[in-house]
Write an enzyme that holds these catalytic residues in place. Structure first.
Site, PDB file in Angstrom:
ATOM      1  N   ASP A 110       0.848  -1.199   0.000  1.00  0.00           N
ATOM      2  CA  ASP A 110       0.000   0.000   0.000  1.00  0.00           C
ATOM      3  C   ASP A 110       0.878   1.242   0.000  1.00  0.00           C
ATOM      4  O   ASP A 110       2.067   1.184   0.352  1.00  0.00           O
ATOM      5  CB  ASP A 110      -0.962   0.007   1.198  1.00  0.00           C
ATOM      6  CG  ASP A 110      -0.258   0.139   2.547  1.00  0.00           C
ATOM      7  OD1 ASP A 110       0.833  -0.459   2.721  1.00  0.00           O
ATOM      8  OD2 ASP A 110      -0.770   0.843   3.436  1.00  0.00           O
ATOM      9  N   GLU A 113       0.057  -0.915   5.950  1.00  0.00           N
ATOM     10  CA  GLU A 113       1.125  -0.324   6.757  1.00  0.00           C
ATOM     11  C   GLU A 113       0.946   1.173   6.900  1.00  0.00           C
ATOM     12  O   GLU A 113       1.113   1.734   7.979  1.00  0.00           O
ATOM     13  CB  GLU A 113       2.499  -0.637   6.139  1.00  0.00           C
ATOM     14  CG  GLU A 113       3.675  -0.430   7.098  1.00  0.00           C
ATOM     15  CD  GLU A 113       4.154   1.011   7.209  1.00  0.00           C
ATOM     16  OE1 GLU A 113       4.810   1.335   8.202  1.00  0.00           O
ATOM     17  OE2 GLU A 113       3.859   1.829   6.305  1.00  0.00           O
TER      18      GLU A 113
HETATM   19  N1  BES Z   1       8.685   3.055   5.562  1.00  0.00           N
HETATM   20  C1  BES Z   1       8.086   4.021   6.417  1.00  0.00           C
HETATM   21  C2  BES Z   1       8.837   4.235   7.712  1.00  0.00           C
HETATM   22  C3  BES Z   1      10.295   4.600   7.578  1.00  0.00           C
HETATM   23  C4  BES Z   1      10.779   5.314   6.495  1.00  0.00           C
HETATM   24  C5  BES Z   1      11.150   4.216   8.579  1.00  0.00           C
HETATM   25  C6  BES Z   1      12.124   5.618   6.407  1.00  0.00           C
HETATM   26  C7  BES Z   1      12.479   4.546   8.496  1.00  0.00           C
HETATM   27  C8  BES Z   1      12.969   5.238   7.408  1.00  0.00           C
HETATM   28  C9  BES Z   1       6.650   3.578   6.700  1.00  0.00           C
HETATM   29  O1  BES Z   1       5.972   3.213   5.536  1.00  0.00           O
HETATM   30  C10 BES Z   1       5.888   4.724   7.301  1.00  0.00           C
HETATM   31  O2  BES Z   1       5.739   5.719   6.644  1.00  0.00           O
HETATM   32  N2  BES Z   1       5.373   4.553   8.508  1.00  0.00           N
HETATM   33  C11 BES Z   1       4.493   5.507   9.103  1.00  0.00           C
HETATM   34  C12 BES Z   1       3.830   4.915  10.301  1.00  0.00           C
HETATM   35  C13 BES Z   1       2.450   4.426  10.096  1.00  0.00           C
HETATM   36  C14 BES Z   1       1.856   3.992  11.402  1.00  0.00           C
HETATM   37  C15 BES Z   1       1.542   5.340   9.359  1.00  0.00           C
HETATM   38  C16 BES Z   1       5.255   6.702   9.598  1.00  0.00           C
HETATM   39  O3  BES Z   1       6.401   6.584  10.051  1.00  0.00           O
HETATM   40  O4  BES Z   1       4.669   7.790   9.537  1.00  0.00           O
HETATM   41 MN    MN Z   2       7.092   2.014   4.325  1.00  0.00          MN
HETATM   42 MN    MN Z   3       5.352   5.165   4.556  1.00  0.00          MN
END
Ligand code: BES
Ligand code: MN
Ligand code: MN
Length: 460
Positions: A86, A156
């Site tokens: 996604d 995710e």
């Molecule tokens: N892949 C990201 C998180 C990420 C990016 C970690 C780069 C470390 C380096 C992930 O898809 C993301 O965006 N996670 C969200 C959390 C989620 C609960 C919506 C975020 O961190 O905002």
């Molecule tokens: Mn991600």
């Molecule tokens: Mn992300």
């Protein structure tokens, strides 16, 4: 043999990724539900072609996850590959130089050999697909040294809220020795790094209601609480002049990092000037007494992600709005608990509301912070693999982002994760013009099999 296979098929790998990037699998927007499902179906076909078996599109309370595996010998260790298909909404669409779901390859300063521009190019379709293609290369050339299971989920970006029930239900099916995730980044293409921690997340929405209807700002202005003014000052008061969050109890459970880890961070090849230049700033702003790397990884923070109310259309309309709203995220560090933090926020926010307005706080999804070990076999396998392909030992660094499943998998299944991502900070994930370097895509496909080889060897 393995590298020859990758070399001979690299154009096809890229073309397949381009096709997947055309599907707008936006999990947050229910208008795209069918596209999310279509993405799961296409991905499952690609996984099957790559040689995965027992492919299943597993329904959840929300979007489905794609499962597949290849068990070559039950006595060998099993690597569980996690990723997500996604993507974030592409908004604001007008700031993209090309369509978010019309992938194009362009050269940039950071990516002289070209980068693919599309929503999800780096986060996480491009990185997840490196795992599928690395598996294909190992599998088709007889170089798969252990068992593999894939969980590629579709929620995710909306907090993986339905995943916990599924992994509890399928605990046996998903059992593994280690989890491998390509959904993080490296410091630069010259300086590899391995992410050793992620922040947790508490996400809340707030509403301030004043008068029972929108009012003429001339006739009523001066005598009534304006919800937008009130909300602004309430939010402003959440941080003090030292950049500290003022919610009582907010820092109670925060684990202070050791001097050793701080020294390590201070020695990481990080340039404050480059960091600021890349995002068009002349100065940073954050909690006093901590460096930028610390502020964005081992310290918690609070940010408004969106705020609305009143008139935002063209021209000037004179109005005191009846309501004002904001979405606020708090990034958390070990040992903060997101439910406890959401509670503390709610109590505090309600308590600072001035008389005359009503305040409502609605907690959204959350996620636990995670730290991954650096003294383990799996870290060594990852570190040696990157050292071989980059010619440099990767730097261990915690990241400020969140991937809620890392702590969840450890808590529910007792399995630790290796964060083996290849994105760059400048790849603009969640922003307009997200992209992923072809160098990074191919470097990942080349490096992942070395992780498998090293891991199988070290586990013997
Ligand atoms: N892949 C990201 C998180 C990420 C990016 C970690 C780069 C470390 C380096 C992930 O898809 C993301 O965006 N996670 C969200 C959390 C989620 C609960 C919506 C975020 O961190 O905002
Ligand atoms: Mn991600
Ligand atoms: Mn992300």
């Amino acid at each position: 043999m393995l590298n020859t296979y990758i070399e001979e098929n690299k154009e096809r790998f890229l073309q397949e990724l381009i096709d997947l990037l055309k599907i707008p699998s936006i999990s947050a927007d229910s208008n795209y539900k069918d596209d999310v499902l279509k993405m799961a179906q296409e991905l499952s076909k690609r996984m099957e072609e790559a040689g995965a078996e027992n492919i299943e599109i597993i329904p959840t309370g929300g979007h489905p996850l794609v499962y597949g595996d290849k068990i070559i010998d039950p006595s060998l260790p099993t690597v569980l590959v996690y990723g997500h298909y996604d993507v974030q909404p592409p908004d604001p669409v007008e700031l993209w130089d090309s369509g978010p779901f019309e992938p194009v390859i362009k050269k940039t300063d950071v990516h002289p050999e070209g980068a693919i521009f599309a929503r999800g190019a780096c986060d996480d379709k491009g990185q997840m697909y490196m795992q599928v293609k690395a598996f294909e290369a190992m599998n088709k050339t007889g170089n798969l040294p252990c068992n593999v299971k894939f969980i590629i989920e579709g929620e995710e970006e909306v907090g993986s809220e339905n995943l916990e029930d599924i992994i509890k239900k399928y605990a046996d099916k998903f059992s593994a020795d280690v989890i491998l995730v390509s959904d993080t980044g490296i410091l630069s293409n010259e300086t590899p790094s391995i992410t050793t921690g992620l922040r947790g997340l508490s996400y809340v929405e707030v509403e301030v209601v004043g008068p029972n209807r929108d009012l003429h700002s001339g006739l009523y202005g001066g005598a009534v609480p304006n919800p937008l003014n009130v909300l602004s000052s309430m939010i402003a008061s959440l941080k003090d002049e030292h950049g500290r969050i003022t919610i009582p109890g907010f820092y109670d459970d925060v684990e202070e990092v050791s001097q050793e880890e701080r020294d390590l961070m201070a020695n990481a090849p990080f340039s404050k000037a480059d960091y600021l230049k890349e995002i068009g700033l002349t100065s940073s702003m954050g909690e006093e007494g901590y460096t930028i790397l610390e502020q964005t990884s081992v310290r918690p923070t609070l940010d408004v992600n969106g705020m609305w109310g009143g008139y935002t259309g063209e021209g000037a309309k004179t109005v005191i709005p009846s309501k004002a709203n904001a979405k606020i995220s708090m990034r958390l560090v070990p040992n903060q608990d997101y439910e406890k933090i959401s509670d503390l926020f709610q109590k505090h926010f309600e308590s600072i509301a001035p008389e005359g307005v009503k305040v409502k706080v609605t907690p959204h999804h959350g996620g636990e912070p995670a730290v991954t070990p650096v003294d383990s076999i799996e870290y060594k396998a990852a570190s040696n693999a990157m050292e071989e392909t980059f010619g440099k030992v990767p730097v261990p660094l915690r990241s400020g982002g969140s991937i809620p499943i890392v702590a969840m998998f450890e808590r529910v299944l007792g399995i630790k994760t290796v964060l083996f991502g290849f994105g760059l900070g400048s790849d603009a994930i969640h922003s307009p013009n997200e992209h992923y370097g072809l160098f990074n895509f191919y470097k990942g496909i080349e490096t992942i099999p070395l992780f498998f080889r090293n891991y199988a060897e070290l586990k013997k």
